[in-house]
Design a protein around this motif. Sequence first.
Motif, PDB file in Angstrom:
ATOM      1  N   CYS A  80      64.096  57.523  50.229  1.00 59.90           N
ATOM      2  CA  CYS A  80      64.503  58.680  49.421  1.00 59.90           C
ATOM      3  C   CYS A  80      65.709  59.390  50.043  1.00 59.90           C
ATOM      4  O   CYS A  80      65.990  60.546  49.735  1.00 59.90           O
ATOM      5  CB  CYS A  80      63.340  59.656  49.285  1.00 59.90           C
ATOM      6  SG  CYS A  80      61.928  58.925  48.442  1.00 59.90           S
TER       7      CYS A  80
ATOM      8  N   ILE B   8      61.220  58.133  53.698  1.00 62.33           N
ATOM      9  CA  ILE B   8      62.426  58.519  54.447  1.00 62.33           C
ATOM     10  C   ILE B   8      63.283  59.407  53.560  1.00 62.33           C
ATOM     11  O   ILE B   8      63.778  58.969  52.519  1.00 62.33           O
ATOM     12  CB  ILE B   8      63.200  57.266  54.919  1.00 62.33           C
ATOM     13  CG1 ILE B   8      62.303  56.479  55.884  1.00 62.33           C
ATOM     14  CG2 ILE B   8      64.511  57.644  55.626  1.00 62.33           C
ATOM     15  CD1 ILE B   8      62.316  55.024  55.676  1.00 62.33           C
TER      16      ILE B   8
ATOM     17  N   TYR C 131      63.917  56.571  43.404  1.00 63.95           N
ATOM     18  CA  TYR C 131      64.993  56.949  42.493  1.00 63.95           C
ATOM     19  C   TYR C 131      66.260  56.243  42.940  1.00 63.95           C
ATOM     20  O   TYR C 131      66.740  56.468  44.049  1.00 63.95           O
ATOM     21  CB  TYR C 131      65.216  58.470  42.497  1.00 63.95           C
ATOM     22  CG  TYR C 131      66.410  58.837  41.673  1.00 63.95           C
ATOM     23  CD1 TYR C 131      66.357  58.713  40.289  1.00 63.95           C
ATOM     24  CD2 TYR C 131      67.604  59.239  42.262  1.00 63.95           C
ATOM     25  CE1 TYR C 131      67.461  58.984  39.518  1.00 63.95           C
ATOM     26  CE2 TYR C 131      68.710  59.521  41.494  1.00 63.95           C
ATOM     27  CZ  TYR C 131      68.631  59.388  40.126  1.00 63.95           C
ATOM     28  OH  TYR C 131      69.725  59.647  39.355  1.00 63.95           O
TER      29      TYR C 131
ATOM     30  N   VAL D 287      74.336  63.211  43.148  1.00 64.29           N
ATOM     31  CA  VAL D 287      74.218  64.381  42.285  1.00 64.29           C
ATOM     32  C   VAL D 287      73.786  63.952  40.887  1.00 64.29           C
ATOM     33  O   VAL D 287      74.583  63.505  40.086  1.00 64.29           O
ATOM     34  CB  VAL D 287      75.551  65.156  42.234  1.00 64.29           C
ATOM     35  CG1 VAL D 287      75.460  66.336  41.293  1.00 64.29           C
ATOM     36  CG2 VAL D 287      75.907  65.621  43.630  1.00 64.29           C
ATOM     37  N   ASP D 288      72.494  64.032  40.636  1.00 64.76           N
ATOM     38  CA  ASP D 288      72.007  63.705  39.309  1.00 64.76           C
ATOM     39  C   ASP D 288      71.008  64.774  38.912  1.00 64.76           C
ATOM     40  O   ASP D 288      70.427  65.446  39.762  1.00 64.76           O
ATOM     41  CB  ASP D 288      71.347  62.324  39.320  1.00 64.76           C
ATOM     42  CG  ASP D 288      71.341  61.716  37.928  1.00 64.76           C
ATOM     43  OD1 ASP D 288      71.656  62.429  36.959  1.00 64.76           O
ATOM     44  OD2 ASP D 288      71.011  60.532  37.813  1.00 64.76           O
TER      45      ASP D 288
ATOM     46  N   THR E 176      69.309  68.657  48.643  1.00 63.19           N
ATOM     47  CA  THR E 176      70.310  69.354  47.831  1.00 63.19           C
ATOM     48  C   THR E 176      69.687  70.435  46.957  1.00 63.19           C
ATOM     49  O   THR E 176      70.356  71.375  46.548  1.00 63.19           O
ATOM     50  CB  THR E 176      71.005  68.321  46.915  1.00 63.19           C
ATOM     51  OG1 THR E 176      71.409  67.235  47.732  1.00 63.19           O
ATOM     52  CG2 THR E 176      72.200  68.889  46.221  1.00 63.19           C
TER      53      THR E 176
ATOM     54  N   GLU F 278      82.013  77.283  43.333  1.00 64.99           N
ATOM     55  CA  GLU F 278      81.876  75.910  43.859  1.00 64.99           C
ATOM     56  C   GLU F 278      83.198  75.180  43.769  1.00 64.99           C
ATOM     57  O   GLU F 278      83.919  75.316  42.777  1.00 64.99           O
ATOM     58  CB  GLU F 278      80.917  75.116  42.964  1.00 64.99           C
ATOM     59  CG  GLU F 278      79.470  75.167  43.314  1.00 64.99           C
ATOM     60  CD  GLU F 278      78.661  74.479  42.210  1.00 64.99           C
ATOM     61  OE1 GLU F 278      77.753  75.141  41.700  1.00 64.99           O
ATOM     62  OE2 GLU F 278      78.950  73.314  41.851  1.00 64.99           O
TER      63      GLU F 278
ATOM     64  N   LEU G 143      82.219  69.721  49.977  1.00 58.44           N
ATOM     65  CA  LEU G 143      81.752  70.698  48.997  1.00 58.44           C
ATOM     66  C   LEU G 143      81.875  72.088  49.614  1.00 58.44           C
ATOM     67  O   LEU G 143      81.394  72.317  50.725  1.00 58.44           O
ATOM     68  CB  LEU G 143      80.293  70.417  48.625  1.00 58.44           C
ATOM     69  CG  LEU G 143      79.706  71.362  47.588  1.00 58.44           C
ATOM     70  CD1 LEU G 143      80.286  71.087  46.206  1.00 58.44           C
ATOM     71  CD2 LEU G 143      78.193  71.233  47.534  1.00 58.44           C
TER      72      LEU G 143
ATOM     73  N   GLY H  47      74.396  76.108  45.191  1.00 63.14           N
ATOM     74  CA  GLY H  47      75.151  75.880  43.954  1.00 63.14           C
ATOM     75  C   GLY H  47      74.288  76.210  42.751  1.00 63.14           C
ATOM     76  O   GLY H  47      73.100  76.503  42.887  1.00 63.14           O
TER      77      GLY H  47
ATOM     78  N   THR I 100      69.505  74.867  37.650  1.00 61.26           N
ATOM     79  CA  THR I 100      68.457  75.199  36.678  1.00 61.26           C
ATOM     80  C   THR I 100      67.860  73.872  36.216  1.00 61.26           C
ATOM     81  O   THR I 100      68.433  72.815  36.468  1.00 61.26           O
ATOM     82  CB  THR I 100      69.003  75.935  35.427  1.00 61.26           C
ATOM     83  OG1 THR I 100      69.991  75.110  34.814  1.00 61.26           O
ATOM     84  CG2 THR I 100      69.580  77.300  35.748  1.00 61.26           C
TER      85      THR I 100
ATOM     86  N   VAL J 258      59.683  61.603  56.818  1.00 60.18           N
ATOM     87  CA  VAL J 258      60.666  61.968  57.844  1.00 60.18           C
ATOM     88  C   VAL J 258      61.925  62.519  57.191  1.00 60.18           C
ATOM     89  O   VAL J 258      62.501  61.898  56.310  1.00 60.18           O
ATOM     90  CB  VAL J 258      60.995  60.781  58.792  1.00 60.18           C
ATOM     91  CG1 VAL J 258      59.757  60.365  59.557  1.00 60.18           C
ATOM     92  CG2 VAL J 258      61.573  59.582  58.074  1.00 60.18           C
TER      93      VAL J 258
END
Length: 435
Positions: free
Chosen positions: A267, A10, A410, A415-416, A42, A336, A289, A57, A60, A33
């Motif tokens: 996920c 997911i 995970y 935001v990691d 992201t 940003e 954002l 955004g 790298t 899905v």
Amino acid sequence: MTTKFDAIVIGGGISGLITTLILSGNGYRVLLVEKEQRLGGTNNSFRNRRGDSFDFGYHTLDCDRSPFATRFFSEVLHGQFHTFALKRGIAIKGHTMPYNAPISEWPEAIRRSVEKTEFVDTIDGPPTRESLASIYGDYLAGLALNEILPSYPTLFWQLKNGKPESDLMDQVYPWFFPKSIKQSIGKHEWNRFHQKVRDQGEHMVMYPSIGGFGGFIDAIVKKIDTQKARIVQGFSKLDVSIDPDSQKIRSIDLDGVTYQADQYFWCAPLAIVGRLLGVPFPSAHPQMLCLGSFVFERELPFAYHEILVGERGVPINRISFPGKIAGGKNDKAQVEFAYPLGEMVIEENTWVADSHSYLEKLGLLQQDNPLIDYHFFGANKGFVSTHDPLKMLADFRASLRHSTNIVYPYIGLEVDSISRIIPSVFREVYRAITA
Ligand SMILES: Cc1cc2nc3c(=O)[nH]c(=O)nc-3n(C[C@H](O)[C@H](O)[C@H](O)COP(=O)(O)OP(=O)(O)OC[C@H]3O[C@@H](n4cnc5c(N)ncnc54)[C@H](O)[C@@H]3O)c2cc1C
């Protein structure tokens, strides 16, 4: 009628795609899905009206952070990437300077208020106002705490809502401080990485040669065994039937079709599954954002790949230069800005004008270099919370049952760095299928 798979994934961001890649590569029949029309979440790219490519955004991959992630990136892209030393700048009080520059190279307008010419930094734990002032002097500590930190509305909101200043300082320290002789390194992975970059004097990063980070996503998708994996994206309604006592998913219902699997790999954002499981996930406030992607007629006269902005009253957190990052013409800038929903109103037109005049103020943009195109993106993305994210995650982990059929490749907040996400996904997915 119910359709059965060995595994259902997911969420089709980088975590979900790598999970699907591993499972299908190991012979599992997988259903992935993804609620959006596009895969990648992201970690993605888009094109403006003219066809210029921008990432979502600044994006790298840090070379020196995880050898495993670096190897995965190189192999998936078959060498189609470039590696370069990231030139990062900081902007304070209308001036730009390189990140980690000695105080002697800071603009005179700031330097003249700084009492010392050299700094010996012994801070090991969370930096406090006192420890910063004793090392960097009252002026730089005050600048960081009274101007730079509150210039980030998401940090200011947390401060206002009771989060201790020292818990937020690592967002500003040592980013906005001059070079120092560091005698102590904090325990967190982030401190060690920061220190490595500061010691090496350069920060090596990797970037896909074709299609930006969207190209990396496309390359992962291409490697997925389509005989084994089915991908459904852009659905209108997903219902997850879950037994909160056993924490087992019974089935999922996608636009009226029911699917079942032996294992479900979660996920998508954790807050969703937390709600479904009845696991208390501390309250969080939605974050907005804004992303302004600009194209100029001529090249920009700056060598930076990104500039972190710490200016009160300037609605910009970061400026990056996608053309330069991609190794091409440096005629693009991306701005940003993130803020807690409801705390301010950002109108597209005024924000574009504000960003434009700030770029001029920094000397990034000359009067004779007109803006020829821009793309504005503003949406709810992520959240802000006064809770300690590590504690939040530890509590979430502690409330998970071992016997459940849900796997979390995970466990992190949205935001990691993908350098942390990629190894975790491999470890957790292999752990689940070899148990
Ligand atoms: C502006 C910005 C810049 C960044 N820069 C960098 C960088 O330079 N380097 C770096 O390493 N990292 C960077 N990151 C962080 C990195 O992009 C993310 O941490 C990473 O992409 C997260 O991947 P994910 O798959 O875990 O989650 P996501 O990308 O959030 O994917 C989750 C997916 O689940 C889907 N979904 C949500 N709800 C449902 C549902 N109910 N059913 C099905 N699907 C659902 C979403 O649509 C999404 O596709 C940046 C992040 C941002 C926001």
